[in-house]
Design a protein around this motif. Structure first.
Motif, PDB file in Angstrom:
ATOM      1  N   TYR A 130     -19.212-119.408 -44.800  1.00 10.18           N
ATOM      2  CA  TYR A 130     -18.609-118.186 -45.345  1.00 10.18           C
ATOM      3  C   TYR A 130     -17.093-118.324 -45.353  1.00 10.18           C
ATOM      4  O   TYR A 130     -16.472-118.618 -44.336  1.00 10.18           O
ATOM      5  CB  TYR A 130     -19.015-116.977 -44.491  1.00 10.18           C
ATOM      6  N   TYR A 131     -16.491-118.107 -46.535  1.00  9.01           N
ATOM      7  CA  TYR A 131     -15.041-118.076 -46.679  1.00  9.01           C
ATOM      8  C   TYR A 131     -14.687-116.834 -47.492  1.00  9.01           C
ATOM      9  O   TYR A 131     -15.277-116.606 -48.558  1.00  9.01           O
ATOM     10  CB  TYR A 131     -14.520-119.324 -47.414  1.00  9.01           C
ATOM     11  N   GLY A 132     -13.752-116.029 -47.010  1.00  6.54           N
ATOM     12  CA  GLY A 132     -13.435-114.816 -47.739  1.00  6.54           C
ATOM     13  C   GLY A 132     -12.040-114.299 -47.451  1.00  6.54           C
ATOM     14  O   GLY A 132     -11.446-114.586 -46.411  1.00  6.54           O
ATOM     15  N   VAL A 133     -11.533-113.500 -48.399  1.00  3.92           N
ATOM     16  CA  VAL A 133     -10.245-112.837 -48.234  1.00  3.92           C
ATOM     17  C   VAL A 133     -10.348-111.451 -48.856  1.00  3.92           C
ATOM     18  O   VAL A 133     -10.992-111.272 -49.901  1.00  3.92           O
ATOM     19  CB  VAL A 133      -9.093-113.644 -48.878  1.00  3.92           C
ATOM     20  N   GLN A 134      -9.771-110.463 -48.200  1.00  7.62           N
ATOM     21  CA  GLN A 134      -9.750-109.093 -48.739  1.00  7.62           C
ATOM     22  C   GLN A 134      -8.346-108.531 -48.625  1.00  7.62           C
ATOM     23  O   GLN A 134      -7.668-108.702 -47.612  1.00  7.62           O
ATOM     24  CB  GLN A 134     -10.727-108.188 -47.989  1.00  7.62           C
ATOM     25  N   PHE A 135      -7.921-107.833 -49.699  1.00  7.48           N
ATOM     26  CA  PHE A 135      -6.623-107.173 -49.737  1.00  7.48           C
ATOM     27  C   PHE A 135      -6.849-105.668 -49.812  1.00  7.48           C
ATOM     28  O   PHE A 135      -7.642-105.191 -50.624  1.00  7.48           O
ATOM     29  CB  PHE A 135      -5.814-107.633 -50.953  1.00  7.48           C
ATOM     30  N   ASP A 136      -6.155-104.930 -48.951  1.00 10.62           N
ATOM     31  CA  ASP A 136      -6.233-103.464 -48.945  1.00 10.62           C
ATOM     32  C   ASP A 136      -4.851-102.895 -49.227  1.00 10.62           C
ATOM     33  O   ASP A 136      -3.879-103.231 -48.535  1.00 10.62           O
ATOM     34  CB  ASP A 136      -6.737-102.961 -47.597  1.00 10.62           C
ATOM     35  N   TYR A 137      -4.780-102.018 -50.220  1.00  9.40           N
ATOM     36  CA  TYR A 137      -3.511-101.401 -50.622  1.00  9.40           C
ATOM     37  C   TYR A 137      -3.666 -99.897 -50.535  1.00  9.40           C
ATOM     38  O   TYR A 137      -4.533 -99.300 -51.184  1.00  9.40           O
ATOM     39  CB  TYR A 137      -3.158-101.825 -52.053  1.00  9.40           C
ATOM     40  N   THR A 138      -2.837 -99.258 -49.694  1.00  8.90           N
ATOM     41  CA  THR A 138      -2.902 -97.809 -49.482  1.00  8.90           C
ATOM     42  C   THR A 138      -1.516 -97.231 -49.686  1.00  8.90           C
ATOM     43  O   THR A 138      -0.773 -96.990 -48.722  1.00  8.90           O
ATOM     44  CB  THR A 138      -3.416 -97.506 -48.064  1.00  8.90           C
ATOM     45  N   PRO A 139      -1.114 -96.975 -50.933  1.00  8.86           N
ATOM     46  CA  PRO A 139       0.247 -96.505 -51.201  1.00  8.86           C
ATOM     47  C   PRO A 139       0.498 -95.082 -50.747  1.00  8.86           C
ATOM     48  O   PRO A 139       1.630 -94.712 -50.448  1.00  8.86           O
ATOM     49  CB  PRO A 139       0.366 -96.630 -52.720  1.00  8.86           C
ATOM     50  N   THR A 140      -0.556 -94.237 -50.700  1.00 10.50           N
ATOM     51  CA  THR A 140      -0.426 -92.854 -50.243  1.00 10.50           C
ATOM     52  C   THR A 140      -1.638 -92.518 -49.383  1.00 10.50           C
ATOM     53  O   THR A 140      -2.606 -93.286 -49.326  1.00 10.50           O
ATOM     54  CB  THR A 140      -0.357 -91.862 -51.425  1.00 10.50           C
ATOM     55  N   ASP A 141      -1.602 -91.354 -48.742  1.00  6.64           N
ATOM     56  CA  ASP A 141      -2.742 -90.949 -47.931  1.00  6.64           C
ATOM     57  C   ASP A 141      -3.899 -90.446 -48.779  1.00  6.64           C
ATOM     58  O   ASP A 141      -4.952 -90.089 -48.246  1.00  6.64           O
ATOM     59  CB  ASP A 141      -2.332 -89.889 -46.911  1.00  6.64           C
ATOM     60  N   LYS A 142      -3.748 -90.440 -50.098  1.00  2.48           N
ATOM     61  CA  LYS A 142      -4.813 -89.991 -50.992  1.00  2.48           C
ATOM     62  C   LYS A 142      -5.419 -91.119 -51.825  1.00  2.48           C
ATOM     63  O   LYS A 142      -6.392 -90.903 -52.551  1.00  2.48           O
ATOM     64  CB  LYS A 142      -4.296 -88.899 -51.939  1.00  2.48           C
ATOM     65  N   LEU A 143      -4.859 -92.310 -51.731  1.00  5.71           N
ATOM     66  CA  LEU A 143      -5.345 -93.421 -52.554  1.00  5.71           C
ATOM     67  C   LEU A 143      -5.456 -94.689 -51.719  1.00  5.71           C
ATOM     68  O   LEU A 143      -4.514 -95.075 -51.028  1.00  5.71           O
ATOM     69  CB  LEU A 143      -4.406 -93.665 -53.731  1.00  5.71           C
TER      70      LEU A 143
ATOM     71  N   TYR B 188     -12.392-111.788 -52.454  1.00  7.53           N
ATOM     72  CA  TYR B 188     -13.194-112.927 -52.927  1.00  7.53           C
ATOM     73  C   TYR B 188     -13.971-113.499 -51.749  1.00  7.53           C
ATOM     74  O   TYR B 188     -13.461-113.590 -50.627  1.00  7.53           O
ATOM     75  CB  TYR B 188     -12.281-114.000 -53.515  1.00  7.53           C
ATOM     76  N   ILE B 189     -15.230-113.885 -52.005  1.00  7.61           N
ATOM     77  CA  ILE B 189     -16.098-114.483 -50.993  1.00  7.61           C
ATOM     78  C   ILE B 189     -16.767-115.717 -51.590  1.00  7.61           C
ATOM     79  O   ILE B 189     -17.264-115.683 -52.721  1.00  7.61           O
ATOM     80  CB  ILE B 189     -17.181-113.488 -50.524  1.00  7.61           C
ATOM     81  N   ASN B 190     -16.785-116.795 -50.822  1.00 10.70           N
ATOM     82  CA  ASN B 190     -17.534-117.988 -51.195  1.00 10.70           C
ATOM     83  C   ASN B 190     -18.589-118.257 -50.134  1.00 10.70           C
ATOM     84  O   ASN B 190     -18.279-118.382 -48.949  1.00 10.70           O
ATOM     85  CB  ASN B 190     -16.605-119.202 -51.324  1.00 10.70           C
ATOM     86  N   LEU B 191     -19.865-118.307 -50.573  1.00  8.17           N
ATOM     87  CA  LEU B 191     -20.972-118.713 -49.716  1.00  8.17           C
ATOM     88  C   LEU B 191     -21.381-120.110 -50.150  1.00  8.17           C
ATOM     89  O   LEU B 191     -21.886-120.299 -51.268  1.00  8.17           O
ATOM     90  CB  LEU B 191     -22.143-117.739 -49.838  1.00  8.17           C
ATOM     91  N   ASN B 192     -21.164-121.085 -49.283  1.00  7.73           N
ATOM     92  CA  ASN B 192     -21.354-122.482 -49.652  1.00  7.73           C
ATOM     93  C   ASN B 192     -22.464-123.108 -48.822  1.00  7.73           C
ATOM     94  O   ASN B 192     -22.557-122.872 -47.621  1.00  7.73           O
ATOM     95  CB  ASN B 192     -20.041-123.249 -49.426  1.00  7.73           C
ATOM     96  N   GLY B 193     -23.307-123.899 -49.502  1.00  2.00           N
ATOM     97  CA  GLY B 193     -24.397-124.565 -48.799  1.00  2.00           C
ATOM     98  C   GLY B 193     -25.561-123.652 -48.514  1.00  2.00           C
ATOM     99  O   GLY B 193     -26.187-123.757 -47.455  1.00  2.00           O
ATOM    100  N   LEU B 194     -25.879-122.752 -49.438  1.00  3.66           N
ATOM    101  CA  LEU B 194     -27.018-121.851 -49.265  1.00  3.66           C
ATOM    102  C   LEU B 194     -28.288-122.669 -49.044  1.00  3.66           C
ATOM    103  O   LEU B 194     -28.558-123.624 -49.761  1.00  3.66           O
ATOM    104  CB  LEU B 194     -27.184-120.963 -50.498  1.00  3.66           C
ATOM    105  N   ASP B 195     -29.071-122.280 -48.053  1.00  2.95           N
ATOM    106  CA  ASP B 195     -30.200-123.112 -47.661  1.00  2.95           C
ATOM    107  C   ASP B 195     -31.502-122.751 -48.360  1.00  2.95           C
ATOM    108  O   ASP B 195     -32.529-123.345 -48.070  1.00  2.95           O
ATOM    109  CB  ASP B 195     -30.391-123.032 -46.142  1.00  2.95           C
TER     110      ASP B 195
END
Length: 410
Positions: A251-264, A270-277
């Motif tokens: 499992y390899y992944g990255v997530q970005f969270d952007y919260t410019p205001t308290d209402k948004l 992106y996630i990579n699942l490698n070598g699924l069995d």
């Protein structure tokens, strides 16, 4: 909040009242004299710069948060008093944060190990025009210990889960869902071990990886990086939800969270699942999945949110998309008896992208309309009722689900 609340706090801390009064506006014959004097002596309250207490005025939440912070720092509280202070800390957590006070830092001064958990009763009925109808009736207990590792800022955490299904002649199943350490390292927050996956707002996973995560950034822009191994042994209670995929992969992944205001709030990743069995997660290449996602939570009116997420496995041959969108009104808060919330929306969870969804009203390989409501009956006691009406995607036939839950938090 009127001043008698302070006196209630004082009464629950078993203080013997016998101290000199430092406040000029609290006479010795006042009904509040003993309580105010002792609280001042113990350093729980400070009063105002002009040596007045101003007990006739309503207290602000900010002032109450200061009292809570000082009460939590005390080490001489008995079990019942500590429970009261913990509830106050949860209520005033935002004000404590604004004061620069980390609740976790205060907690570790009074108890090296903190326990929390939930006891749930769940009932789920699934009906299909094609395929077997299913009913699930279970009791679930989760306990979550957290231990502070010296003064390092690191903690050891776990989640232990016990599931009992009354219709089965067994003692139930016990599993360790999480076991990890967490703390600061080189300006980031690192989590290592059997660590939770908090991605895609629960569309793709409600599970863990065996590995490491790194989180860094600010309250406005935050980044999480995941590296590890995803395995079917991380899944708990498989027989209760056989739609969960039995897969093993890097499992390899990255997530970005952007919260410019308290209402948004926005997220993308992106996630990579490698070598699924195996081939239960069908992909073009046969052993790899590349998954992209984006979502939002937008409060466009008071108490009214639009929430949505879109997830795609670009290597899947078919049924490669999963998404949901819904309107949420208000919220049933566990610490606010009588509070309630409701939602209505649409879900479509393609079979080759969802792996172990966190949603209770719909399974993988289903699409359709959903509605639900939640209510807080008493402090830390909540109930939920959810309904799905739609189709099983692969057969294009009708299906529906009724789900209910009663939850006790401690």
């Amino acid at each position: 909040m009127a001043i008698p609340v302070i006196l209630t706090t004082a009464a629950t801390t078993s203080i013997a009242f016998a101290a000199a009064n430092p406040f000029s506006d609290v006479p010795s014959d006042s009904w509040a004299y003993d309580a105010v004097s002792q609280l001042a002596k113990d350093g729980v309250i400070d009063g105002y710069p002009d040596n007045t207490y101003r007990g006739q005025h309503n207290m602000t939440r900010f002032e109450m948060a200061q009292i809570v912070a000082k009460a939590m720092a005390r080490t001489d509280l008995d079990k019942a008093d500590k429970a009261t202070v913990d509830k106050l800390a949860a209520e005033f957590s935002e004000e404590l944060s604004n004061l620069g006070v980390r609740v976790s830092d205060l907690e570790k001064k009074s108890d090296n190990i903190k326990w929390s958990g939930k006891l749930k009763y769940k009932y789920k009925q699934q009906n299909h025009d094609v395929g077997k109808d299913k009913r699930s009736n279970k009791i679930e207990l989760r306990t979550e210990p957290k231990a502070y590792i010296g003064d390092s800022g690191w903690t050891a955490n776990a989640r232990i889960k016990y599931v009992f299904q009354p219709e089965e002649a067994s003692n139930g199943d016990v599993s360790i869902e999480r076991a990890y350490v967490q703390g600061p390292l080189f300006g980031t927050t690192v989590t290592a071990g059997l660590t939770p996956l908090e991605v895609t707002q629960g569309v793709l996973f409600d599970d863990t990886i065996s590995g490491i995560t790194s989180e860094f950034g600010s309250d406005i822009f935050n980044t999480k990086i995941y590296l590890g191994r995803y395995s079917e042994v991380d899944h708990a209670d498989k027989k209760d939800d056989p739609s969960n995929k039995d897969i093993t992969a890097d499992y390899y992944g990255v997530q970005f969270d952007y919260t410019p205001t308290d209402k948004l709030a926005l997220n993308a990743g992106y996630i990579n699942l490698n070598g699924l069995d195996d081939n239960k997660l069908i992909t073009v290449k046969g052993n790899e999945a590349n998954i992209w996602y984006a979502g939002t939570d937008y409060e466009f009116m008071d108490n009214l949110h639009f929430v949505g997420e879109f997830v795609q496995n670009t290597d899947a041959e078919k049924y490669k998309n999963a998404y949901f969108m819904e309107l949420r009104y208000k919220e049933a808060k566990a610490n606010d008896p009588g509070s309630w919330g409701m939602y209505a929306g649409y879900r479509s969870f393609g079979d080759n992208v969802t792996i172990e969804t966190a949603f209770d009203d719909v399974d993988t390989n289903q699409k359709g309309l959903v509605v639900g409501a939640a209510y807080t009956f008493a402090n830390n006691i909540t109930g939920e009722l959810q309904y799905f009406n739609g189709k099983d995607i692969s057969t294009d036939t009708d299906a529906d689900t009724i789900y209910s839950k009663l939850e006790f938090k401690f």
